[in-house]
Write a protein that holds these residues in place. Structure first.
Motif, PDB file in Angstrom:
ATOM      1  N   ARG A 238       0.814  -1.221   0.000  1.00  0.00           N
ATOM      2  CA  ARG A 238       0.000   0.000   0.000  1.00  0.00           C
ATOM      3  C   ARG A 238       0.846   1.269   0.000  1.00  0.00           C
ATOM      4  NH1 ARG A 238      -5.658  -0.556   2.688  1.00  0.00           N
ATOM      5  NH2 ARG A 238      -6.137  -2.754   2.366  1.00  0.00           N
ATOM      6  N   GLY A 239       2.150   1.106  -0.157  1.00  0.00           N
ATOM      7  CA  GLY A 239       3.020   2.271  -0.209  1.00  0.00           C
ATOM      8  C   GLY A 239       3.335   2.858   1.146  1.00  0.00           C
ATOM      9  N   ILE A 240       3.100   2.085   2.220  1.00  0.00           N
ATOM     10  CA  ILE A 240       3.442   2.522   3.575  1.00  0.00           C
ATOM     11  C   ILE A 240       4.745   1.833   3.960  1.00  0.00           C
ATOM     12  CG2 ILE A 240       2.707   2.568   5.988  1.00  0.00           C
ATOM     13  CD1 ILE A 240      -0.181   2.318   5.011  1.00  0.00           C
ATOM     14  N   LEU A 258       4.218 -10.340  22.850  1.00  0.00           N
ATOM     15  CA  LEU A 258       3.785  -9.252  21.979  1.00  0.00           C
ATOM     16  C   LEU A 258       4.748  -9.075  20.817  1.00  0.00           C
ATOM     17  CD1 LEU A 258       1.848  -6.725  21.739  1.00  0.00           C
ATOM     18  CD2 LEU A 258       3.523  -5.496  23.123  1.00  0.00           C
ATOM     19  N   ARG A 259       4.177  -8.985  19.614  1.00  0.00           N
ATOM     20  CA  ARG A 259       4.970  -8.640  18.430  1.00  0.00           C
ATOM     21  C   ARG A 259       4.450  -7.301  17.909  1.00  0.00           C
ATOM     22  NH1 ARG A 259       4.817 -12.878  13.985  1.00  0.00           N
ATOM     23  NH2 ARG A 259       6.904 -12.097  13.482  1.00  0.00           N
ATOM     24  N   GLN A 260       5.360  -6.401  17.528  1.00  0.00           N
ATOM     25  CA  GLN A 260       4.980  -5.051  17.115  1.00  0.00           C
ATOM     26  C   GLN A 260       5.765  -4.607  15.886  1.00  0.00           C
ATOM     27  OE1 GLN A 260       5.974  -3.676  21.257  1.00  0.00           O
ATOM     28  NE2 GLN A 260       4.248  -2.308  20.906  1.00  0.00           N
ATOM     29  N   THR A 261       5.099  -3.826  15.058  1.00  0.00           N
ATOM     30  CA  THR A 261       5.791  -3.147  13.970  1.00  0.00           C
ATOM     31  C   THR A 261       5.189  -1.751  13.845  1.00  0.00           C
ATOM     32  OG1 THR A 261       6.547  -3.299  11.679  1.00  0.00           O
ATOM     33  CG2 THR A 261       4.263  -3.942  12.108  1.00  0.00           C
ATOM     34  N   SER A 262       5.762  -0.926  13.000  1.00  0.00           N
ATOM     35  CA  SER A 262       5.267   0.445  12.856  1.00  0.00           C
ATOM     36  C   SER A 262       5.655   0.992  11.499  1.00  0.00           C
ATOM     37  CB  SER A 262       5.856   1.341  13.960  1.00  0.00           C
ATOM     38  OG  SER A 262       7.259   1.506  13.782  1.00  0.00           O
ATOM     39  N   PHE A 263       5.029   2.104  11.123  1.00  0.00           N
ATOM     40  CA  PHE A 263       5.518   2.834   9.950  1.00  0.00           C
ATOM     41  C   PHE A 263       6.084   4.166  10.401  1.00  0.00           C
ATOM     42  CE2 PHE A 263       0.853   3.829   9.800  1.00  0.00           C
ATOM     43  CZ  PHE A 263       0.904   5.220   9.943  1.00  0.00           C
ATOM     44  N   LYS A 264       6.937   4.719   9.571  1.00  0.00           N
ATOM     45  CA  LYS A 264       7.703   5.901   9.946  1.00  0.00           C
ATOM     46  C   LYS A 264       6.815   7.082  10.356  1.00  0.00           C
ATOM     47  CE  LYS A 264      11.939   4.463   9.382  1.00  0.00           C
ATOM     48  NZ  LYS A 264      12.912   4.441  10.485  1.00  0.00           N
ATOM     49  N   ALA A 265       7.369   7.881  11.249  1.00  0.00           N
ATOM     50  CA  ALA A 265       6.635   9.017  11.783  1.00  0.00           C
ATOM     51  C   ALA A 265       6.377  10.087  10.740  1.00  0.00           C
ATOM     52  CB  ALA A 265       7.421   9.619  12.953  1.00  0.00           C
ATOM     53  N   LEU A 266       5.337  10.843  11.011  1.00  0.00           N
ATOM     54  CA  LEU A 266       5.020  11.993  10.162  1.00  0.00           C
ATOM     55  C   LEU A 266       6.045  13.103  10.376  1.00  0.00           C
ATOM     56  CD1 LEU A 266       1.202  12.437  10.855  1.00  0.00           C
ATOM     57  CD2 LEU A 266       2.214  11.584   8.750  1.00  0.00           C
ATOM     58  N   GLU A 267       6.321  13.841   9.329  1.00  0.00           N
ATOM     59  CA  GLU A 267       7.083  15.082   9.472  1.00  0.00           C
ATOM     60  C   GLU A 267       6.058  16.205   9.401  1.00  0.00           C
ATOM     61  OE1 GLU A 267      11.314  16.309   7.875  1.00  0.00           O
ATOM     62  OE2 GLU A 267       9.815  16.742   6.347  1.00  0.00           O
ATOM     63  N   GLU A 268       5.852  16.876  10.548  1.00  0.00           N
ATOM     64  CA  GLU A 268       4.754  17.837  10.650  1.00  0.00           C
ATOM     65  C   GLU A 268       5.290  19.260  10.807  1.00  0.00           C
ATOM     66  OE1 GLU A 268       1.163  15.706  12.737  1.00  0.00           O
ATOM     67  OE2 GLU A 268       2.989  15.187  13.800  1.00  0.00           O
ATOM     68  N   ALA A 269       4.580  20.186  10.218  1.00  0.00           N
ATOM     69  CA  ALA A 269       4.971  21.594  10.296  1.00  0.00           C
ATOM     70  C   ALA A 269       4.635  22.152  11.675  1.00  0.00           C
ATOM     71  CB  ALA A 269       4.249  22.391   9.213  1.00  0.00           C
ATOM     72  N   ILE A 270       5.574  22.901  12.244  1.00  0.00           N
ATOM     73  CA  ILE A 270       5.324  23.588  13.512  1.00  0.00           C
ATOM     74  C   ILE A 270       5.785  25.032  13.408  1.00  0.00           C
ATOM     75  CG2 ILE A 270       5.506  21.503  14.920  1.00  0.00           C
ATOM     76  CD1 ILE A 270       8.342  22.362  15.671  1.00  0.00           C
ATOM     77  N   VAL A 271       5.182  25.885  14.219  1.00  0.00           N
ATOM     78  CA  VAL A 271       5.557  27.293  14.268  1.00  0.00           C
ATOM     79  C   VAL A 271       6.189  27.557  15.627  1.00  0.00           C
ATOM     80  CG1 VAL A 271       4.763  29.667  14.169  1.00  0.00           C
ATOM     81  CG2 VAL A 271       3.686  27.927  12.715  1.00  0.00           C
ATOM     82  N   PHE A 272       7.422  28.048  15.622  1.00  0.00           N
ATOM     83  CA  PHE A 272       8.135  28.303  16.864  1.00  0.00           C
ATOM     84  C   PHE A 272       7.698  29.622  17.487  1.00  0.00           C
ATOM     85  CE2 PHE A 272      11.150  25.596  14.463  1.00  0.00           C
ATOM     86  CZ  PHE A 272      11.206  24.537  15.359  1.00  0.00           C
ATOM     87  N   THR A 282       9.240  15.695  13.939  1.00  0.00           N
ATOM     88  CA  THR A 282       8.902  14.296  13.656  1.00  0.00           C
ATOM     89  C   THR A 282       8.708  13.559  14.969  1.00  0.00           C
ATOM     90  OG1 THR A 282      10.257  14.357  11.661  1.00  0.00           O
ATOM     91  CG2 THR A 282       9.641  12.195  12.491  1.00  0.00           C
ATOM     92  N   ALA A 283       7.504  13.016  15.171  1.00  0.00           N
ATOM     93  CA  ALA A 283       7.260  12.283  16.406  1.00  0.00           C
ATOM     94  C   ALA A 283       6.219  11.197  16.247  1.00  0.00           C
ATOM     95  CB  ALA A 283       6.822  13.250  17.509  1.00  0.00           C
ATOM     96  N   ARG A 284       5.101  11.528  15.612  1.00  0.00           N
ATOM     97  CA  ARG A 284       3.968  10.607  15.634  1.00  0.00           C
ATOM     98  C   ARG A 284       4.055   9.587  14.503  1.00  0.00           C
ATOM     99  NH1 ARG A 284      -1.383  13.686  16.142  1.00  0.00           N
ATOM    100  NH2 ARG A 284      -0.663  14.731  14.279  1.00  0.00           N
ATOM    101  N   PHE A 285       3.600   8.359  14.798  1.00  0.00           N
ATOM    102  CA  PHE A 285       3.770   7.275  13.848  1.00  0.00           C
ATOM    103  C   PHE A 285       2.634   6.272  13.986  1.00  0.00           C
ATOM    104  CE2 PHE A 285       6.158   6.485  17.719  1.00  0.00           C
ATOM    105  CZ  PHE A 285       5.798   5.195  18.079  1.00  0.00           C
ATOM    106  N   GLY A 286       2.600   5.305  13.070  1.00  0.00           N
ATOM    107  CA  GLY A 286       1.604   4.245  13.121  1.00  0.00           C
ATOM    108  C   GLY A 286       2.224   2.974  13.671  1.00  0.00           C
ATOM    109  N   GLU A 287       1.469   2.256  14.493  1.00  0.00           N
ATOM    110  CA  GLU A 287       1.981   1.030  15.091  1.00  0.00           C
ATOM    111  C   GLU A 287       0.912  -0.050  15.028  1.00  0.00           C
ATOM    112  OE1 GLU A 287       4.529   0.595  18.976  1.00  0.00           O
ATOM    113  OE2 GLU A 287       2.421   0.371  19.511  1.00  0.00           O
ATOM    114  N   ILE A 288       1.335  -1.303  14.916  1.00  0.00           N
ATOM    115  CA  ILE A 288       0.443  -2.455  14.869  1.00  0.00           C
ATOM    116  C   ILE A 288       1.003  -3.503  15.820  1.00  0.00           C
ATOM    117  CG2 ILE A 288      -0.748  -4.099  13.365  1.00  0.00           C
ATOM    118  CD1 ILE A 288       1.481  -1.477  11.787  1.00  0.00           C
ATOM    119  N   GLU A 289       0.117  -4.280  16.465  1.00  0.00           N
ATOM    120  CA  GLU A 289       0.589  -5.290  17.389  1.00  0.00           C
ATOM    121  C   GLU A 289      -0.166  -6.603  17.207  1.00  0.00           C
ATOM    122  OE1 GLU A 289      -0.139  -3.378  21.112  1.00  0.00           O
ATOM    123  OE2 GLU A 289      -2.245  -4.007  21.199  1.00  0.00           O
ATOM    124  N   GLN A 290       0.508  -7.685  17.523  1.00  0.00           N
ATOM    125  CA  GLN A 290      -0.103  -9.007  17.582  1.00  0.00           C
ATOM    126  C   GLN A 290       0.173  -9.562  18.974  1.00  0.00           C
ATOM    127  OE1 GLN A 290       0.837 -11.722  14.395  1.00  0.00           O
ATOM    128  NE2 GLN A 290       0.124 -13.516  15.500  1.00  0.00           N
TER     129      GLN A 290
END
Length: 460
Positions: A238-240, A258-272, A282-290
């Motif tokens: 799926r291109g992830i 527990l077995r876990q995997t994830s996809f790379k975190a988002l690169e998100e715009a922030i204003v300082f 970059t912090a938030r990401f997708g994770e899956i577990e079995q």
């Protein structure tokens, strides 16, 4: 309103919010649902076992989230918030073993009834600025964190009302969920300057993530799959882009822990703070577990020793970053770990629930639990592992903070300081599993008229 129902309201609201904030999360949920449906079609026995154990109904609502808080006061008040939803701190996790300056617990339901109704968990980490070598930066970070309040005034009022009245009404619960959700929402406006952010980021990317924002935005929500290997392949299709390896034990006939995997975190715009131009975070990401069976102390010791042997193996060291080499080495070492439900139970390596078999009939006095199982008067069902693995959690964190290697680190656990900040002791997850097993065995044996076996097993 029952705390379990408040937890369900909250977990659904959290899922809806996260789906809007992280577009790939919706894609991930669709993939996991497809894999689970295909797995159940292909394995009717698995479906029967899950239905009998009350696991099937909760599969689609299974989620865990993860947050990071910055101060003892924040951890203390987050505990109060989660208690309104029937979620309590279970286990202590030292993530300094992977060079991460945090220690953690899992807020979750603890009774089997509550877990069946909604097993939602939040893995919660507390920042350890005491591990930061730059003491001037640590003091600056403490000052920044002291200025923020991560829970709204209205949420505090409702938490206090729940504590005073023993819960919330339906209307109060809905308002509480709405207010609580704001604590975990993503905010693109940083609370620090670009210069301060850069210093924090250089010290550790995780420190920058905790200190630089208004609150502990949810890092990930994790659906449960019945076939994580198929999800890993499906993400690529799926291109992830998933992380290189699946954390935890290898694929087995009888899944453990527990077995876990994830996809790379988002690169998100922030204003300082004080700046017009946007930066990146970059912090938030997708994770899956079995999830597999919970292991006893004996089983967990064997697991930890086996995993340690994998990480010491020259093949892993020489082929760092080579997923195939790591997976091959993992399977080689775990081949010595007993497989199959019967073997795990017989050798005392895993926790089980016991039920009287449908239409069970056993005459006389049995000489062992094994005899009742063999006669099909008693059924042993593996207990699902409801908790986490510090090495696996650290591996997921590392891969989404820019490193996916498996180098070892020396831990610096400090459970007493963590519990002091929490305002209570964390529950012992092993004791929870053991109590549930003992209670189910006692009830089943009494129903079968075999109470004498429970006494002798307990004494043994």
């Amino acid at each position: 309103m029952h705390p379990d129902d408040i937890r369900t309201l909250f977990s659904r609201a959290m899922s809806e919010m996260y789906r809007k904030e992280v577009p790939q999360y919706g894609e991930l949920i669709d993939l996991v649902n497809e894999v689970n449906e295909a797995t159940l079609r292909a394995n009717p026995k698995l479906k029967v076992r899950l239905e009998a154990a009350g696991e099937l109904d909760r599969l689609d609502i299974e989620r865990h989230g993860a947050i990071r808080v910055g101060t003892a006061e924040e951890l203390f008040n987050i505990r109060r918030m989660f208690a309104v939803m029937g979620m309590y701190p279970v286990g202590y996790y030292d993530l300094s073993v992977a060079g991460l300056p945090v220690h953690s617990t899992a807020f979750r339901p603890t009774s089997w009834t509550a877990l069946k109704r909604n097993p939602f968990r939040i893995f919660t980490s507390l920042l350890r600025l005491d591990l930061l070598e730059d003491r001037d930066l640590a003091e600056a970070a403490e000052a920044i964190l002291a200025e923020r309040q991560i829970i709204s005034g209205r949420a505090f009022e409702l938490i206090a009302r729940a504590e005073e009245n023993g819960g919330l009404t339906g209307q109060e619960a809905k308002r509480f969920v709405g207010e609580a959700l704001e604590t975990f929402r993503w905010h693109s406006q940083a609370t620090v300057s670009a210069e301060t952010y850069a210093r924090l980021h250089e010290a550790h990317r995780l420190i920058a993530d905790v200190v630089s924002f208004r609150g502990p935005h949810i890092n990930h929500l994790t659906p449960r799959t019945l076939n994580i290997d198929a999800v890993q392949t499906g993400m690529l299709e799926r291109g992830i882009t998933p992380k290189l390896i699946i954390e935890g034990p290898p694929k087995r006939a009888a899944d453990i822990l527990l077995r876990q995997t994830s996809f790379k975190a988002l690169e998100e715009a922030i204003v300082f703070e004080g700046a017009d131009a946007a930066g990146k975070h970059t912090a938030r990401f997708g994770e899956i577990e079995q999830r597999g069976v919970a292991l006893t102390a004996k089983g967990r010791q064997l697991y930890d020793e086996t995993l340690a042997a994998v990480r010491r193996d020259p093949e892993v060291a020489e082929n760092s970053g080579d997923a195939e080499a790591y997976t091959s080495t993992l399977k080689k070492h775990f081949s010595a770990f007993p497989d199959g439900w019967a073997n795990l139970r017989r050798e005392g390596l895993a926790f089980f629930d016991y039920q009287v078999a449908e239409d069970a009939c056993f005459q006389g006095h049995a000489d062992s639990v094994d005899a009742l199982l063999k006669a099909e008067a008693l059924v042993a069902t593996p207990q699902v592992y409801e908790d986490f693995l510090p090495v696996s959690a650290a591996g997921i964190f590392r891969s989404n903070l820019g490193s996916d290697n498996h180098s070892g680190h020396t831990g610096r656990a400090n459970q007493s300081a963590f519990e002091a900040a929490l305002g209570t002791a964390v529950a012992d997850e092993m004791a929870i599993y053991a109590r549930r097993e003992a209670e189910s065995l006692k009830a089943a044996l009494e129903t079968l008229g075999q109470r004498h076996l429970f006494v002798s097993d307990k004494a043994a």
